[in-house]
Write a protein that holds these residues in place. Structure first.
Motif, mmCIF file in Angstrom:
data_model
loop_
_atom_site.group_PDB
_atom_site.id
_atom_site.type_symbol
_atom_site.label_atom_id
_atom_site.label_comp_id
_atom_site.label_asym_id
_atom_site.label_seq_id
_atom_site.Cartn_x
_atom_site.Cartn_y
_atom_site.Cartn_z
ATOM 1 N N ALA A 122 51.090 22.900 45.240
ATOM 2 C CA ALA A 122 50.374 24.125 44.881
ATOM 3 C C ALA A 122 51.201 25.354 45.231
ATOM 4 O O ALA A 122 51.739 25.459 46.335
ATOM 5 C CB ALA A 122 49.034 24.182 45.608
ATOM 6 N N TRP A 123 51.319 26.259 44.260
ATOM 7 C CA TRP A 123 51.838 27.605 44.518
ATOM 8 C C TRP A 123 50.626 28.505 44.783
ATOM 9 O O TRP A 123 49.748 28.635 43.927
ATOM 10 C CB TRP A 123 52.591 28.137 43.302
ATOM 11 N N GLU A 124 50.571 29.101 45.960
ATOM 12 C CA GLU A 124 49.481 30.020 46.289
ATOM 13 C C GLU A 124 49.972 31.459 46.195
ATOM 14 O O GLU A 124 51.133 31.749 46.507
ATOM 15 C CB GLU A 124 48.975 29.766 47.712
ATOM 16 N N TRP A 125 49.096 32.349 45.768
ATOM 17 C CA TRP A 125 49.431 33.770 45.762
ATOM 18 C C TRP A 125 48.294 34.568 46.377
ATOM 19 O O TRP A 125 47.141 34.147 46.370
ATOM 20 C CB TRP A 125 49.732 34.269 44.347
ATOM 21 N N GLU A 126 48.645 35.713 46.906
ATOM 22 C CA GLU A 126 47.658 36.581 47.552
ATOM 23 C C GLU A 126 48.053 38.036 47.342
ATOM 24 O O GLU A 126 49.233 38.387 47.459
ATOM 25 C CB GLU A 126 47.585 36.280 49.051
ATOM 26 N N PHE A 127 47.064 38.875 47.021
ATOM 27 C CA PHE A 127 47.260 40.317 46.897
ATOM 28 C C PHE A 127 46.606 40.954 48.121
ATOM 29 O O PHE A 127 45.397 41.192 48.145
ATOM 30 C CB PHE A 127 46.602 40.811 45.612
#
Length: 496
Positions: A122-127
């Motif tokens: 899984a590639w996770e992203w967060e703003f």
């Protein structure tokens, strides 16, 4: 990372075979601070051999819809969730902190993906909520491509990024008319690609592995050896954004005019180094580590009182950029060297100095002394000159040190009346040969010798010499033991 509930779907597996590449694209838009998400990626080794996977990012594009200068790639944090990865990157991190090509110093690897095996991660992203310009970046867009390449496995004793290779035949050189078509070759089950390096019409055929790594050191030269490219073993050659394989690399003469810096002359043609992919399209090429480029020029065309010539690269964006010569190389009166890491326009330039000024009235120069009239390449050579102000007024003078017509150094001296001072220069990179030294109208010469591999001269048989020395030592020990034994016997006989 904390994240809002999102709909996560497994993607169609990215099928890889040894030496092959795959990719997945990612588009992010219409998000706000506090948002986060996950992208699931599945890789499948569709080949018959185990391999290692290298991962890098390319084609990063940003959309600044507000026109305020704030962009998402300065705000979003990305990380990978998996226990299969080997990386030197702290996660989570900005997307531009991830490798931008397959040969980048920062890396993401899956050390082993077995034949037929599938791995999902899984590639996770967060703003993040907090951050400079984060509110301004909401509503902007970010897109990029994640690239995957299945490479040959590295042995445990092989340095990071270097593929353990079997021995291969030496590279061959031939004329362009006799050039074979590039093809994949197999050695002991490993696929190799044949790369042509064409230097002004002379082609060197180079074997590379599936990761774009050359298998042995070599030099690619022009027919008259005016231009030479030196490649060290394990140099990785890749196209734009790390793409491989390449078809050929060419060095040609470019008939163009460029704007040179002031007081600078062009000593050679302008050469273009360019690469081609397997479809015959021109592409940018990168070398990791950098390769050494040597360009010879006619020393007779160099203006008097020039500074040492140098190789420079040129582009419309940067203009002329001087390149430093490898420090260990001696300065030759007809050759310039530089380390280059990519394709560009290259040439040899020289800056012309002002003529050495005459000595001021009442100034005199004397005692041009060279520390040694004979030295070896690489030895430091000290050159000193005494400047005297015989007048009563203070004065200033610029002392030029000129070696073989090239200005190697300039020192400024200020002297009060009735005083003198000795100025000293030190140079360490003179090539073998006889050199003329000039300073303030004085002239001397120095001879520089090549460093011999065997300073004791040819014909010394070191094996015989070693055995001879060992024999002398052994005989000496035996004689000493016999002497001690006789002394003990003599002492016993006289009853001491």
């Amino acid at each position: 990372m904390n994240q809002k509930p999102v709909s996560v779907h497994a993607q169609t597996p990215v099928d890889l075979v040894l030496g092959g590449e795959g990719s997945t694209s990612w588009d992010i838009d219409n998000i706000a601070p506090g948002d986060s998400g996950v992208k699931i990626v599945t890789l499948h080794n569709a080949g018959e051999k185990d391999g290692a996977v290298s991962i890098w990012i390319s084609d990063i594009e940003e959309g600044d819809y507000g026109g305020d200068g704030a962009v998402l790639d300065d705000c979003l944090l990305f990380g990978i969730v998996s226990n299969r990865f080997n990386t030197n990157i702290a996660m989570p991190n900005l997307i531009r902190s991830y490798p931008q090509n397959i040969a980048a110093a920062n890396f993401i690897h899956i050390n082993r993906l077995q034949a037929g095996e599938t791995v999902t991660f899984a590639w996770e992203w967060e703003f993040p909520l907090a951050g400079e310009n984060h509110n301004l970046a909401q509503g902007d867009s970010l897109s990029f491509t994640i690239n995957y390449c299945l490479e040959e496995l590295m042995s445990e004793n092989t340095p990071q990024g270097i593929v353990d290779q079997p021995e291969v035949p030496e590279q061959t050189t031939q004329d362009v008319e006799d050039q074979p078509e590039n093809q994949e070759k197999t050695t002991q089950g490993t696929i190799y690609h044949l790369l042509d390096i064409d230097i002004l019409g002379k082609v060197t055929n180079v074997q590379m592995d599936s990761a774009g790594t050359i298998l042995q050191s070599f030099a690619a030269t022009s027919p008259d050896e005016t231009c030479i490219l030196y490649f060290e073993r394990y140099t990785r050659i890749s196209g734009t954004n790390g793409k491989i394989p390449l078809d050929r690399i060419e060095l040609t003469i470019e008939e163009i005019s460029i704007l040179l810096p002031d007081n600078t002359v062009l000593l050679t043609p302008i050469y273009r180094l360019i690469g081609y992919n397997t479809e015959g399209e021109k592409i940018h090429v990168e070398f990791n580590p950098a390769v050494k480029l040597t360009i010879h020029y006619d020393a007779e065309t160099m203006p008097e009182n020039s500074f040492p010539p140098y190789i420079a690269r040129y582009s419309d964006e940067e203009g002329v950029v001087p390149l430093e010569s490898p420090a260990i190389l001696p300065v030759s009166p007809s050759r310039a060297d530089a380390l280059v890491n990519s394709c560009s326009l290259y040439m040899v330039l020289a800056e012309v100095a002002s003529a050495p000024p005459p000595l001021p009235v009442y100034f005199t120069a004397s005692n041009l002394i060279i520390s040694s009239q004979q030295a070896f390449e690489g030895d430091p050579v000290k050159i000193s000159v005494t400047i005297t102000n015989a007048g009563s007024e203070d004065g200033t003078y610029e002392l030029y040190l000129i070696v073989d017509g090239i200005v190697r150094a300039i020192q400024e001296i200020s002297l009060s009346g009735k005083s003198s001072e000795t100025l000293t220069f030190e140079i360490t990179n003179l090539a073998a040969g006889v050199h003329q030294i000039k300073a303030a109208g004085l002239t001397e010469t120095i001879r520089i010798e090549k460093v011999a591999i065997d300073q004791l001269g040819p014909g010394v048989n070191w094996m015989v010499l070693d055995f001879s020395v060992a024999g002398v030592v052994i005989i000496g020990l035996l004689l000493w033991l016999l002497y001690l034994q006789r002394e003990r016997r003599r002492v016993t006989e006289i009853g001491i």
